[in-house]
Design a protein around this motif. Sequence first.
Motif, short mmCIF file in Angstrom:
data_model
loop_
_atom_site.label_atom_id
_atom_site.label_comp_id
_atom_site.label_asym_id
_atom_site.label_seq_id
_atom_site.Cartn_x
_atom_site.Cartn_y
_atom_site.Cartn_z
N SER A 186 69.93 53.11 108.61
CA SER A 186 71.18 52.91 109.36
C SER A 186 71.80 51.55 109.07
O SER A 186 73.03 51.41 109.09
CB SER A 186 70.92 53.07 110.87
N LEU A 189 73.78 51.89 105.96
CA LEU A 189 74.96 52.70 106.20
C LEU A 189 76.06 51.91 106.92
O LEU A 189 77.25 52.15 106.70
CB LEU A 189 74.57 53.93 107.03
N MET A 207 68.84 60.36 106.19
CA MET A 207 68.32 59.18 106.85
C MET A 207 66.81 59.09 106.60
O MET A 207 66.08 60.07 106.77
CB MET A 207 68.59 59.23 108.35
N VAL A 256 75.46 57.46 113.18
CA VAL A 256 75.34 57.95 111.80
C VAL A 256 76.31 59.10 111.56
O VAL A 256 77.01 59.14 110.54
CB VAL A 256 73.89 58.37 111.51
#
Length: 522
Positions: A186, A189, A207, A256
Amino acid sequence: MLQKWNDKQKKFLGFTLALLMVLTAAIPSSMAHAATTKTYNFNTMTYQSAWGATYSISNGSATINFSGQYREIKFNLPETLDMSKCTSVTFNASSPNGQTAFKLYDTAGSQAAVNYNFKAGTSDVSFAPNTTAMVNSIGIMAQDTNSYSAVVNRVTFTMTDSTPVTGTLLSTYGVELSHSGVAVNSNQLRDTQTLTTMKTQYNSITMENEMKPDSILGSSPKLISVSQAQNSGYYIPSGYTESTVPSLNFGTVDSVLQICYNNGLKLRAHTLVWHGQTPDWFFRTGYSSSGSYVSQAVMNARMELYIKSFMNHVYTGNYGSVVYAWDVVNEYLHAGPSGWSSIYGSNLGTTPSYVKNAFQYAHDTLSYFGLTDSVALFYNDYNEYEVTDNMIALVNFINSGTKLCTGIGMQSHLSTSYPSVTSYKAALQKFVNTGLEVQITELDVGNSSDSAQASYVYDLFSAIFSVKKAGGNITGITWWGLYDSVSWRSSNKPLLFSSLNTPKASYNSVLKAYTDAGYTVH
């Protein structure tokens, strides 16, 4: 010369250079030259001459015995190579008793390049030839004065093609297979630079950990009442008889999903049922770490609650459309001791009822939302080339009666030394023969050198496209990490990039395999 420019010209030049840096960073190697490797062992080379040296060959490796300093032996390559197109030469060898020099000789028999001081304990030595000669033989020379032996296994030449390789993983594999994927965390991202670069190569993410059970359930339970759970949108099965429910933490998942939605990325949801990274308290009475393991009936209800609540949360939200696949069960065939085995048993073969139940619960949810034709449910496992038949038998059991499992995930944590591309292709062919969707879900390739990896992945992706062009329903390839240093196998340098914006020779090999298979860059 820049000092003669006026300020306006300097500002324009600075802006232009900055723009070029952004563009080249965002799309690495879009016009890079293809790198191919040529590897020869001593079964493919022929003896030429020797002075003060003898040799023997076993399994393609040469054991060379030197009688003293500067003694040398030469072997002919099976072809002549243009060193103007060679970026590196790699000898794989061991020299337990002394230092060795490696040489290249041109077609006139003159020394064209040499690398000295190959020391004991080294397995790979690479050097740039720095010559434009046409080379057709190699030499191996002793540097120490005493008599000693050296074992040389092979020599690899990394060559560049004069034809540039165009495109990215996204404009090639992302088009023909629909999904060009990468595993991220994360933090990566959320990082703007990383996300921007990621989007030039990939249209799908997985993920690494944030959707696994321990991330959703937490290390210790936070219990809520059944009515609180229902008010929070949890699915409570009719067979659920307990008074409390563990709170499910969807905070990271929600962020996400939103990032994916806003950036045009699809998401493989990994994973619902796994023997790893699932807290033990989830399997015990009262959700207490000190409780006894619950019955199969109670655990079935807990599993149904967890799977359906998780999936319901995704698809009732604003961004659920990004999730196109779920790894419903992960690595059952390699499962060690866990809460699952403590409750259901550890010797269930290829007919485990709880695995089929997991797929039933996931299928029920997709059916409720009308997504059975657009979202795939996968069984995912590693060393798939060793357990191919068992994976197929397991999926056939899951699909007995109703087709619940629609895809097979080949994790593909590979190395250049194992498995062979031939055995990997055989497994892939068996999987596509089932008629199910197949995805390569966690790919990385450990290696002894960049050139060895480049050669292996070219052969690997050529094999994948051979199966694809013959009708195989292969719909995606996901690399397990963005670049080497953030890989879980970082010491093996298993990915296509050495840093976020630095592609390796293997990156070009992957693109070349695509174009060599007859596909067009989009």
